[in-house]
Design an enzyme around this catalytic site. Structure first.
Site, PDB file in Angstrom:
ATOM      1  N   LYS A  42     114.954 -30.663   3.796  1.00 40.63           N
ATOM      2  CA  LYS A  42     113.736 -31.488   3.754  1.00 40.63           C
ATOM      3  C   LYS A  42     113.974 -32.738   2.912  1.00 40.63           C
ATOM      4  O   LYS A  42     113.621 -33.856   3.316  1.00 40.63           O
ATOM      5  CB  LYS A  42     112.591 -30.666   3.161  1.00 40.63           C
ATOM      6  CG  LYS A  42     111.282 -31.432   2.909  1.00 40.63           C
ATOM      7  CD  LYS A  42     110.546 -31.695   4.198  1.00 40.63           C
ATOM      8  CE  LYS A  42     109.051 -31.963   3.971  1.00 40.63           C
ATOM      9  NZ  LYS A  42     108.719 -33.061   3.076  1.00 40.63           N
ATOM     10  N   TYR A  68     119.771 -31.649  -9.485  1.00 42.26           N
ATOM     11  CA  TYR A  68     119.425 -31.884 -10.884  1.00 42.26           C
ATOM     12  C   TYR A  68     120.508 -32.678 -11.617  1.00 42.26           C
ATOM     13  O   TYR A  68     120.219 -33.369 -12.596  1.00 42.26           O
ATOM     14  CB  TYR A  68     119.191 -30.555 -11.605  1.00 42.26           C
ATOM     15  CG  TYR A  68     117.973 -29.798 -11.143  1.00 42.26           C
ATOM     16  CD1 TYR A  68     116.827 -30.464 -10.738  1.00 42.26           C
ATOM     17  CD2 TYR A  68     117.961 -28.404 -11.122  1.00 42.26           C
ATOM     18  CE1 TYR A  68     115.701 -29.777 -10.320  1.00 42.26           C
ATOM     19  CE2 TYR A  68     116.838 -27.701 -10.707  1.00 42.26           C
ATOM     20  CZ  TYR A  68     115.711 -28.387 -10.307  1.00 42.26           C
ATOM     21  OH  TYR A  68     114.603 -27.702  -9.898  1.00 42.26           O
ATOM     22  N   GLY A  82     105.696 -27.602  -6.782  1.00 36.99           N
ATOM     23  CA  GLY A  82     104.812 -26.514  -7.183  1.00 36.99           C
ATOM     24  C   GLY A  82     103.917 -26.099  -6.038  1.00 36.99           C
ATOM     25  O   GLY A  82     103.898 -26.734  -4.979  1.00 36.99           O
ATOM     26  N   LEU A  83     103.175 -25.036  -6.262  1.00 33.66           N
ATOM     27  CA  LEU A  83     102.251 -24.562  -5.241  1.00 33.66           C
ATOM     28  C   LEU A  83     101.012 -25.449  -5.216  1.00 33.66           C
ATOM     29  O   LEU A  83     100.465 -25.790  -6.262  1.00 33.66           O
ATOM     30  CB  LEU A  83     101.855 -23.112  -5.519  1.00 33.66           C
ATOM     31  CG  LEU A  83     103.014 -22.101  -5.469  1.00 33.66           C
ATOM     32  CD1 LEU A  83     102.553 -20.736  -5.946  1.00 33.66           C
ATOM     33  CD2 LEU A  83     103.563 -22.007  -4.050  1.00 33.66           C
ATOM     34  N   ASP A 151      91.442 -39.824 -11.479  1.00 29.09           N
ATOM     35  CA  ASP A 151      90.004 -39.648 -11.675  1.00 29.09           C
ATOM     36  C   ASP A 151      89.356 -40.967 -12.087  1.00 29.09           C
ATOM     37  O   ASP A 151      88.272 -41.320 -11.608  1.00 29.09           O
ATOM     38  CB  ASP A 151      89.744 -38.590 -12.749  1.00 29.09           C
ATOM     39  CG  ASP A 151      90.517 -37.315 -12.495  1.00 29.09           C
ATOM     40  OD1 ASP A 151      89.991 -36.418 -11.823  1.00 29.09           O
ATOM     41  OD2 ASP A 151      91.662 -37.228 -12.962  1.00 29.09           O
ATOM     42  N   ARG A 154      89.177 -43.195  -9.055  1.00 32.10           N
ATOM     43  CA  ARG A 154      88.052 -42.781  -8.202  1.00 32.10           C
ATOM     44  C   ARG A 154      86.732 -43.252  -8.796  1.00 32.10           C
ATOM     45  O   ARG A 154      85.842 -43.723  -8.077  1.00 32.10           O
ATOM     46  CB  ARG A 154      88.039 -41.256  -8.068  1.00 32.10           C
ATOM     47  CG  ARG A 154      89.142 -40.688  -7.204  1.00 32.10           C
ATOM     48  CD  ARG A 154      89.262 -39.180  -7.363  1.00 32.10           C
ATOM     49  NE  ARG A 154      90.199 -38.604  -6.400  1.00 32.10           N
ATOM     50  CZ  ARG A 154      90.767 -37.415  -6.533  1.00 32.10           C
ATOM     51  NH1 ARG A 154      90.509 -36.674  -7.607  1.00 32.10           N
ATOM     52  NH2 ARG A 154      91.597 -36.966  -5.614  1.00 32.10           N
ATOM     53  N   ARG A 156      86.161 -45.810 -10.819  1.00 36.11           N
ATOM     54  CA  ARG A 156      86.014 -47.259 -10.693  1.00 36.11           C
ATOM     55  C   ARG A 156      85.699 -47.659  -9.255  1.00 36.11           C
ATOM     56  O   ARG A 156      84.898 -48.566  -9.015  1.00 36.11           O
ATOM     57  CB  ARG A 156      87.289 -47.946 -11.187  1.00 36.11           C
ATOM     58  CG  ARG A 156      87.481 -47.807 -12.689  1.00 36.11           C
ATOM     59  CD  ARG A 156      88.866 -48.172 -13.142  1.00 36.11           C
ATOM     60  NE  ARG A 156      89.009 -47.943 -14.575  1.00 36.11           N
ATOM     61  CZ  ARG A 156      90.156 -47.944 -15.218  1.00 36.11           C
ATOM     62  NH1 ARG A 156      91.279 -48.154 -14.554  1.00 36.11           N
ATOM     63  NH2 ARG A 156      90.199 -47.724 -16.521  1.00 36.11           N
ATOM     64  N   HIS A 178      92.206 -32.912 -16.306  1.00 34.55           N
ATOM     65  CA  HIS A 178      92.170 -33.343 -14.904  1.00 34.55           C
ATOM     66  C   HIS A 178      91.634 -32.149 -14.118  1.00 34.55           C
ATOM     67  O   HIS A 178      92.385 -31.324 -13.606  1.00 34.55           O
ATOM     68  CB  HIS A 178      93.571 -33.728 -14.422  1.00 34.55           C
ATOM     69  CG  HIS A 178      93.648 -34.012 -12.949  1.00 34.55           C
ATOM     70  ND1 HIS A 178      92.820 -34.915 -12.320  1.00 34.55           N
ATOM     71  CD2 HIS A 178      94.440 -33.493 -11.977  1.00 34.55           C
ATOM     72  CE1 HIS A 178      93.109 -34.950 -11.031  1.00 34.55           C
ATOM     73  NE2 HIS A 178      94.089 -34.087 -10.796  1.00 34.55           N
TER      74      HIS A 178
END
Length: 314
Positions: A42, A68, A82-83, A151, A154, A156, A178
């Protein structure tokens, strides 16, 4: 780090990572851009696709899929791996699963000899930024979370839409977690140079209940988007780009990142979304706003929730 060459390594080529990657190539921000993912095919495919966009970019970028080991010479490592958050799931619900993933990722990166800046986006971002700081051993200034940058953007945008003003001239912050306990700093919100509270007092068509609804829509935006399309990624991708530019260009820009508190806002030993001056060294300083009593109480509650959620996984 190589002198004169900015290298950014992205760990995680999901929707958020790829939105960030596309914005990076689109604006030609770094000379070298490396994609790393547990799914190597991927990452390779994304790197190939992105490299074909480079001729249309304002400046050339060398793009490749790596490992890495490529972090050794990186100025910045951005982690979006991450999930993802599922419908009905809070960001804090992800803490145990993603903490395990993160500890492995950070150890792998540090084993390369990495000595740059971390920028974290994976949720719950404040907690995972703290985990990254602890696992990496890097100075707190060089471990940053995306915090409430999205945030605040959003906020503004929605305030600008309500007031019919360019959102770039709306100066208002969301601080704290957050997530569900974040809060608006109404006491410091300005439109241009005029206080929002003054505009409200002088214009009957603008009402506080409308502003309260705007904040609710900001706080719950991710839930609404996830319900409709499964994930959020364009906004956070651009947020990460903005922080990246502030770092690589040594801008000294004020952004509401997740930064480590050492007594600011009356809180200690927590990464939380607050305004901070961002430059080539990471967090130069935290901008401490003078909150009113209600805002102080809500901020303290937000930090308390983060610490209580984080305690079992450290």
């Amino acid at each position: 780090m190589k002198k004169g060459i900015n290298r950014v390594v992205l760990v995680g080529t999901g929707a958020v990572g790829c939105s960030y990657a596309y914005s990076m190539i689109n604006q030609g921000v770094a000379e070298e851009f490396v994609l790393v993912d547990v799914n190597e095919a991927k990452a390779e495919g994304e790197a190939m696709d992105l490299s074909h966009a480079v001729p249309f970019s304002p400046s050339p970028t060398k793009v490749w899929s790596g490992s890495y080991a490529d972090c050794k010479d990186a100025d910045l490592v951005v982690i979006t791996a991450g999930l993802p958050q599922k419908p009905g799931e809070t960001r804090l619900d992800l803490v145990e699963k993603n903490t395990k993933i993160f500890k492995q990722i950070v150890r792998g990166i540090m084993d390369s000899g990495f000595d740059g800046i971390f920028l974290i986006a994976t949720n719950p971002v404040d907690i995972l930024t703290y985990v990254t700081w602890k696992e990496s051993g890097l100075p707190k200034e060089r471990v940053i979370g995306s915090g409430t940058t999205l945030d605040s953007a959003r906020f503004r945008y929605m305030l600008g839409d309500y007031l019919d003003v360019d959102p770039r001239n709306v100066h208002a912050y969301i601080v704290g977690e957050h997530g569900d306990t974040e809060l608006p700093v109404w006491s410091h919100a300005t439109i241009g140079v005029q206080k929002l509270e003054t505009i409200l007092a002088n214009n009957e068509q603008y009402k506080q209940e409308d502003l309260d609804k705007i904040f609710e829509n900001v706080r719950d935006a991710a839930y609404h988007i996830i319900e409709r399309k499964g994930a959020t990624y364009y906004g956070i991708g651009m947020s990460l780009l903005r922080v990246t530019k502030a770092i690589l260009n040594n801008e000294n820009s004020v952004l509401t990142v997740s930064a480590y508190l050492e007594g600011q806002y009356g809180e200690k030993d927590a990464y939380v979304g607050v305004p901070a001056v961002i430059n080539r060294e990471g967090v130069r300083e935290i901008v401490e706003l003078e909150l009113n009593e209600e805002e102080k109480a809500k901020f303290a509650h937000s930090v308390k929730v983060l610490k209580e959620t984080m305690a079992p996984v450290l």
